[in-house]
Design an enzyme around this catalytic site. Structure first.
Site, PDB file in Angstrom:
ATOM      1  N   SER A   1       0.746  -1.134   0.067  1.00  0.00           N
ATOM      2  CA  SER A   1       0.022  -0.049   0.061  1.00  0.00           C
ATOM      3  C   SER A   1       0.907   1.217  -0.094  1.00  0.00           C
ATOM      4  CB  SER A   1      -0.725   0.073   1.277  1.00  0.00           C
ATOM      5  OG  SER A   1      -1.463   1.337   1.439  1.00  0.00           O
TER       6      SER A   1
ATOM      7  N   TYR B   1      -1.717   0.262  10.178  1.00  0.00           N
ATOM      8  CA  TYR B   1      -2.092  -0.204   8.701  1.00  0.00           C
ATOM      9  C   TYR B   1      -0.845  -0.189   7.944  1.00  0.00           C
ATOM     10  CZ  TYR B   1      -3.360  -0.937   4.028  1.00  0.00           C
ATOM     11  OH  TYR B   1      -3.526  -1.302   2.847  1.00  0.00           O
TER      12      TYR B   1
ATOM     13  N   LYS C   1       2.053  -3.303   6.508  1.00  0.00           N
ATOM     14  CA  LYS C   1       2.587  -3.452   4.965  1.00  0.00           C
ATOM     15  C   LYS C   1       3.988  -3.181   5.049  1.00  0.00           C
ATOM     16  CE  LYS C   1      -1.580  -4.241   3.373  1.00  0.00           C
ATOM     17  NZ  LYS C   1      -1.772  -5.483   2.624  1.00  0.00           N
TER      18      LYS C   1
END
Length: 339
Positions: A121, A145, A149
């Site tokens: 991402s 988040y 990643k």
């Protein structure tokens, strides 16, 4: 005949589009997802695709797949993806996104599956980056988040390096998604219930006649609202096939992990998204201003040339209103309870 490709999160919004793209390319596919039997999203997948209900972090489930399917590659899309939720529930994100990926990666190595595409991402970049942002930027994720990643990318770096030392074949590609939107042009699949991305939120607000919330109008951007690079889900699915072709071609014998941006290279503001939805809907939105959310950044636009040069892939859908129209039409055609 080439061996099957496992797509984790294969019944999800992006995963289903990737499964269709692989199937259209006459690739054999195994779709793994946690959705229960009977969920209508399973019915959106093509006939002939092997469907497995299970958790990517469950070794017993993965062993069952090993016994049934001789896999040639993995495309790992299963993850939790809500930035705001990751701020509120960080440990859930480390379990779902990092620990489960470690389990999957260990199983891949033990099973001799030497090609791995990872759904990363743009959230790995964080704030205060020069725009457009390249893959060489320093990674400073602004949310748990994004950090999950980044950690999986680092795992892939180390696994590829160790595989090279041990003389094992392992090649990986991480695709750093920018903001994904749109729906399948053939009407087979599209955005699903529960998505909180800006285009889904604006389309649902229009369809349901409720306010569309803009989180912050004082960002250091052209109109004060956040700027994002929107990539059509069809283009992103093609990017996964391009990554697989890359690994099977020049990188076939290399033990390497390569990272690529997946975006268009053009940014649009949230205010521009609202105007595009109004144009497609044919009526004005009710706009509601709200405070900035933790984990958000002012601007994030891809520098996509590295992947374009390496693979020949290029985003075809670059006009915001066209992307919004596909997204809106899919939501409008489906049962309102699925919105």
């Amino acid at each position: 005949m080439t061996r099957p490709v496992l797509v984790t999160g294969g019944a999800g919004y992006i995963g289903a589009q990737v499964v269709h793209a692989l199937h259209d390319a006459r690739r054999r596919v195994v779709a793994l997802d946690r959705l229960p039997a009977g969920d209508p999203r399973w019915g959106m997948l093509p006939e002939g695709v092997a469907k497995v209900i299970g958790d990517v972090g469950d070794p017993a489930c993965l062993e069952g797949i090993s016994r049934t399917h001789g896999l040639g590659a993995i495309m790992h899309l299963a993850a939790r993806i809500d930035v705001a939720e990751s701020v509120a529930r960080p440990l859930d994100y480390y379990v779902a996104n990092v620990l489960a990926s470690r389990t999957l990666l260990a199983w891949a190595m033990e099973s001799g599956i030497g090609r791995f595409v990872f759904s990363s991402s743009a959230a790995v970049y964080g704030s205060d980056q020069p725009q457009p942002v390249s893959e060489d930027a320093v990674l400073v994720p602004a949310s748990p988040y994004g950090e999950t990643k980044r950690l999986v990318e680092r795992m892939l770096d180390h696994v590829a390096a160790q595989a090279g030392t041990d003389g094992e074949g392992f090649t990986a590609v991480s695709l750093r998604y920018f903001n994904v939107a749109g729906a399948d042009r053939k009407g087979r699949t599209g955005p699903q219930a529960g998505r909180s991305d800006v285009i889904s939120s604006a389309c649902r607000a229009a369809l349901e006649g409720r306010p569309f919330r803009i989180f912050g109008d004082d960002w250091p951007t052209v109109d004060g609202t956040p700027v994002r690079d929107f990539i059509h889900v069809d283009d992103l699915a093609r990017a996964h096939l391009a990554a697989l072709d890359l690994m099977e071609g020049a990188d076939a014998q290399a033990c390497v992990h390569r990272v690529f941006n997946c975006g268009t290279g053009r940014g649009y503001s949230v205010a521009e998204v609202a105007r595009a939805v109004e144009a497609v809907h044919g009526a004005p939105l009710i706009i509601e201003e709200a405070p900035r959310r933790p984990g958000d950044v002012a601007e994030m636009v891809a520098e996509p040339s590295r992947f374009e040069m390496a693979s020949g892939w290029r985003a075809r859908h670059r006009d915001l209103e066209d992307i919004v129209a596909d997204h809106y039409r899919w939501l409008a055609r489906n049962d309102r309870q699925q919105l």
